[in-house]
Design an enzyme around this catalytic site. Structure first.
Site, PDB file in Angstrom:
ATOM      1  N   ASP A 179       1.700   6.354   5.390  1.00  0.00           N
ATOM      2  CA  ASP A 179       0.723   5.417   4.825  1.00  0.00           C
ATOM      3  C   ASP A 179       1.217   4.729   3.548  1.00  0.00           C
ATOM      4  O   ASP A 179       0.486   3.978   2.919  1.00  0.00           O
ATOM      5  CB  ASP A 179      -0.605   6.155   4.585  1.00  0.00           C
ATOM      6  CG  ASP A 179      -1.813   5.268   4.808  1.00  0.00           C
ATOM      7  OD1 ASP A 179      -1.667   4.216   5.455  1.00  0.00           O
ATOM      8  OD2 ASP A 179      -2.906   5.624   4.322  1.00  0.00           O
ATOM      9  N   LYS A 215      -9.907  12.992   8.149  1.00  0.00           N
ATOM     10  CA  LYS A 215      -9.360  12.638   9.463  1.00  0.00           C
ATOM     11  C   LYS A 215      -9.227  13.903  10.307  1.00  0.00           C
ATOM     12  O   LYS A 215      -8.949  14.975   9.767  1.00  0.00           O
ATOM     13  CB  LYS A 215      -7.954  12.052   9.302  1.00  0.00           C
ATOM     14  CG  LYS A 215      -7.891  10.631   8.780  1.00  0.00           C
ATOM     15  CD  LYS A 215      -6.446  10.142   8.745  1.00  0.00           C
ATOM     16  CE  LYS A 215      -6.325   8.758   8.128  1.00  0.00           C
ATOM     17  NZ  LYS A 215      -6.975   7.702   8.895  1.00  0.00           N
ATOM     18  N   ASP A 240     -12.058   7.112   3.906  1.00  0.00           N
ATOM     19  CA  ASP A 240     -10.832   6.874   4.673  1.00  0.00           C
ATOM     20  C   ASP A 240     -10.443   5.393   4.656  1.00  0.00           C
ATOM     21  O   ASP A 240      -9.351   5.028   5.084  1.00  0.00           O
ATOM     22  CB  ASP A 240     -11.013   7.379   6.108  1.00  0.00           C
ATOM     23  CG  ASP A 240      -9.687   7.571   6.820  1.00  0.00           C
ATOM     24  OD1 ASP A 240      -8.640   7.535   6.132  1.00  0.00           O
ATOM     25  OD2 ASP A 240      -9.706   7.748   8.054  1.00  0.00           O
ATOM     26  N   ASP A 266      -2.500  10.263   3.519  1.00  0.00           N
ATOM     27  CA  ASP A 266      -3.899   9.878   3.726  1.00  0.00           C
ATOM     28  C   ASP A 266      -4.602  10.933   4.573  1.00  0.00           C
ATOM     29  O   ASP A 266      -4.509  10.926   5.798  1.00  0.00           O
ATOM     30  CB  ASP A 266      -3.963   8.504   4.412  1.00  0.00           C
ATOM     31  CG  ASP A 266      -5.399   8.005   4.589  1.00  0.00           C
ATOM     32  OD1 ASP A 266      -6.316   8.645   4.026  1.00  0.00           O
ATOM     33  OD2 ASP A 266      -5.589   6.989   5.280  1.00  0.00           O
ATOM     34  N   LYS A 296       0.864  -1.185   0.000  1.00  0.00           N
ATOM     35  CA  LYS A 296       0.000   0.000   0.000  1.00  0.00           C
ATOM     36  C   LYS A 296       0.900   1.234   0.000  1.00  0.00           C
ATOM     37  O   LYS A 296       1.713   1.415   0.897  1.00  0.00           O
ATOM     38  CB  LYS A 296      -0.901   0.003   1.244  1.00  0.00           C
ATOM     39  CG  LYS A 296      -1.659   1.327   1.466  1.00  0.00           C
ATOM     40  CD  LYS A 296      -2.591   1.290   2.674  1.00  0.00           C
ATOM     41  CE  LYS A 296      -3.205   2.661   2.961  1.00  0.00           C
ATOM     42  NZ  LYS A 296      -4.066   2.685   4.161  1.00  0.00           N
ATOM     43  N   ARG A 331      -7.748  -0.422   1.112  1.00  0.00           N
ATOM     44  CA  ARG A 331      -8.296  -1.676   0.576  1.00  0.00           C
ATOM     45  C   ARG A 331      -8.744  -1.495  -0.871  1.00  0.00           C
ATOM     46  O   ARG A 331      -8.719  -2.442  -1.643  1.00  0.00           O
ATOM     47  CB  ARG A 331      -9.436  -2.172   1.487  1.00  0.00           C
ATOM     48  CG  ARG A 331     -10.607  -1.249   1.575  1.00  0.00           C
ATOM     49  CD  ARG A 331     -11.493  -1.548   2.779  1.00  0.00           C
ATOM     50  NE  ARG A 331     -10.869  -1.105   4.043  1.00  0.00           N
ATOM     51  CZ  ARG A 331     -11.429  -1.233   5.229  1.00  0.00           C
ATOM     52  NH1 ARG A 331     -12.620  -1.805   5.352  1.00  0.00           N
ATOM     53  NH2 ARG A 331     -10.808  -0.819   6.318  1.00  0.00           N
TER      54      ARG A 331
HETATM   55  N1  BES Z   1      -4.112   4.674   6.871  1.00  0.00           N
HETATM   56  C1  BES Z   1      -5.193   4.380   7.721  1.00  0.00           C
HETATM   57  C2  BES Z   1      -4.858   3.381   8.828  1.00  0.00           C
HETATM   58  C3  BES Z   1      -3.796   3.765   9.829  1.00  0.00           C
HETATM   59  C4  BES Z   1      -4.171   4.196  11.091  1.00  0.00           C
HETATM   60  C5  BES Z   1      -2.468   3.631   9.544  1.00  0.00           C
HETATM   61  C6  BES Z   1      -3.215   4.500  12.030  1.00  0.00           C
HETATM   62  C7  BES Z   1      -1.486   3.952  10.484  1.00  0.00           C
HETATM   63  C8  BES Z   1      -1.857   4.379  11.733  1.00  0.00           C
HETATM   64  C9  BES Z   1      -6.352   3.805   6.910  1.00  0.00           C
HETATM   65  O1  BES Z   1      -6.457   4.216   5.606  1.00  0.00           O
HETATM   66  C10 BES Z   1      -7.624   4.195   7.617  1.00  0.00           C
HETATM   67  O2  BES Z   1      -7.839   5.357   7.766  1.00  0.00           O
HETATM   68  N2  BES Z   1      -8.401   3.225   8.042  1.00  0.00           N
HETATM   69  C11 BES Z   1      -9.618   3.480   8.722  1.00  0.00           C
HETATM   70  C12 BES Z   1     -10.612   2.427   8.287  1.00  0.00           C
HETATM   71  C13 BES Z   1     -12.021   2.707   8.731  1.00  0.00           C
HETATM   72  C14 BES Z   1     -12.556   3.938   8.032  1.00  0.00           C
HETATM   73  C15 BES Z   1     -12.869   1.501   8.416  1.00  0.00           C
HETATM   74  C16 BES Z   1      -9.370   3.394  10.231  1.00  0.00           C
HETATM   75  O3  BES Z   1      -8.537   2.581  10.645  1.00  0.00           O
HETATM   76  O4  BES Z   1      -9.963   4.159  10.963  1.00  0.00           O
HETATM   77 ZN    ZN Z   2      -4.661   4.824   4.690  1.00  0.00          ZN
HETATM   78 ZN    ZN Z   3      -7.537   6.062   5.375  1.00  0.00          ZN
END
Ligand code: BES
Ligand code: ZN
Ligand code: ZN
Length: 492
Positions: free
Chosen positions: A282, A271, A341, A264, A259, A345
């Protein structure tokens, strides 16, 4: 990108206690009985270590470093004692971190020559990890500070290590430092096109084939999910495909997928500041994949490997993808977007599909995919999810040998129910927030077919928010050592 500073490495079979060096590093276990070079130093110095142990100034606690200035009886200008913890619990992770902590402490001053004499009784794996750590810990993350907090020593001298083992440690360290650097670069400097240009440069320098797909090519290839994520950004997406052919021409390759969200913001599901401020990390999965391919090529491992980095910036603008959008992924599956966010995936859905085109024998993906994985396993441990438990075990064992912590999470089929959408084949998030790491993995599983596949969620260990004794805050290079170790064990 400025070149990455790393010390020169020399090995010797002689003990180093009497060498006239800037600093001598010796190890002390928590049984507090000096052995090997520590014992030799204790004798030469008239019992200095024993006195400090009696006075409880030295404990042998893991990664504790104690600097002894102008010690008697030796020609080193200083001796650094590094704690190794319990003797019977020494493993690759401890060896890496102890050596890294030593060089990090010593890096506070410029030094020409640092001698390491602490590997007595270590296995080859532990020696390699130690050498690797000693070449990683001195490289700081303060890329844009005029006054550097640390300078790596000009030369490291290691005693009692076979030179091929040392060389392997050095090759892997170069790769770990590359991955760290890519993560540490700010998103203003490192965006998809820049990452792709660096990948091309790395590929040229170590004899990898490298293809870069730009937007027209991604459109022609129907990568609708990846393109949707990238659409809100002024920086266009890229897909990097690296090929290393060290095995038989017709042998199915191992595919490594990363990835590479170079920033992000969360997109329209924006966020908050606290969650966004480390999101330059990220792309750590893509960085680990590029770095691992560099090491695999430099080590000339006898197998075929392809590396794919899905590179996008997830931003907010009038052209951002929206909640309610339905995307058509490259595989043909349609996806309803309910949270922008959950972009990783979507990117991986297309990249995994591209990887499958080369009919790989196995796929490993690395992704900073979910905060939920960090809640489940903490910041030090990556989550491992797989459609093939024997392959999962193989990856976990490779990680163990390499000194990186990964732990399995279960892939129960009932999780998939949450991904059913009323309007499309899938939706990109579930209803609630529980089990988020597994749910994300179940989503990815929809795109790997029957290929044995392991997903490593590295959201926790990819990035240190504050410094550890063995490493500056910033990118850790997590995953590189596991991937290289896995490639060494395959096929088989
Ligand atoms: N890049 C983030 C995940 C992440 C969080 C990486 C903390 C490193 C440290 C990812 O794209 C994300 O934001 N995921 C969301 C998914 C949710 C919306 C289902 C999350 O983890 O909140
Ligand atoms: Zn991400
Ligand atoms: Zn994200």
């Amino acid at each position: 990108m400025v070149p990455i500073d790393m010390p020169r490495l020399t090995v010797t079979h002689e003990g180093l206690v009497q060498r006239p060096v800037d600093a001598l590093v010796i190890g002390l276990y928590s049984d507090r009985k000096p052995s090997g070079a520590a014992e030799a130093f204790d004798q030469a110095s008239g019992g200095l270590l024993s006195q400090l142990l009696d006075a409880k100034e030295l404990t042998g606690k893991r990664y504790e470093t104690t600097l002894l200035l102008a010690p008697p009886g030796v020609r080193a200008r200083c001796v650094l004692v590094v704690g190794l913890g319990p003797r019977d619990e020494l493993d690759s992770a401890v060896a890496f971190r102890a050596a890294s902590a030593a060089v990090r402490t010593l890096g506070a001053r410029p030094r020409t020559q640092v001698a390491f004499d602490l590997a007595g009784g270590w296995s080859e794996e532990q020696m390699e990890a130690g050498v690797c750590g000693s070449l990683v810990g001195g490289t700081g993350s303060d890329l844009y500070r005029a006054q550097k907090k640390r300078t790596p020593p000009a030369e490291l001298l290691w005693s009692g290590i076979p030179s091929e083992v040392a060389q392997r440690g050095q090759t892997v360290a170069r790769a770990v430092n590359l991955a760290r650097r890519l993560v540490d670069e700010p998103p203003s400097e490192l965006y998809p096109e820049r990452f792709a240009a660096i990948a091309q440069h790395v590929a040229e320098s170590c004899g990898l084939a490298c293809d870069v797909w730009d937007v027209p090519r991604l459109e022609a290839e129907r990568c609708g999910a990846l393109l949707a994520v990238g659409r809100g950004s002024a920086r266009p997406p890229r897909l990097v495909i690296l090929r290393y052919w060290g095995g038989a021409p017709d042998e199915a390759p191992l595919a490594l997928v990363g990835k590479g969200v170079t920033f992000d913001s969360g997109g329209l599901s924006l966020k908050p500041t606290d969650g966004m401020k480390t999101m330059k990390c990220d792309m750590a999965g893509a960085a680990a994949v590029l770095a691992a391919l560099q090491a695999i090529a430099q080590l000339r491992l006898p197998l075929n490997v392809i590396g794919l980095c899905g590179l996008v910036e997830n931003m907010v603008s009038g052209s951002s993808y929206k909640l309610g959008d339905v995307l058509r992924a490259r595989s043909g599956k349609t996806i309803e977007v309910l949270n922008t966010d959950a972009e990783g995936r979507l990117v991986l859905a297309d990249v995994l599909d591209v990887a499958r085109q080369d009919q790989p024998s196995r796929i490993v993906d690395l992704a900073t995919l979910t905060g939920a994985c960090v809640v489940a396993l903490g910041t030090d441990v990556a989550g491992l999810m797989t459609n093939n438990p024997p392959f999962g075990t193989q990856v976990q064992q490779a990680a163990q040998t390499a000194g990186e912590a990964v732990w399995p999470l279960p892939m129960f089929p009932q999780f998939s129910e949450q991904l059913q959408s009323d309007v499309a084949d899938l939706k990109n998030v579930g209803e609630g927030r529980w089990g988020g790491a597994i749910l994300a993995a179940k989503f990815l599983e929809e795109f790997v077919g029957s290929t044995p596949w392991v997903h490593l969620d590295i959201a926790g260990p990819a990035f240190l928010e504050s410094a550890k004794p063995w490493l500056d805050a910033g990118g850790t290079g997590f995953g590189v050592r596991t991937l290289v170790e896995l490639a060494r064990r395959l096929p088989g």
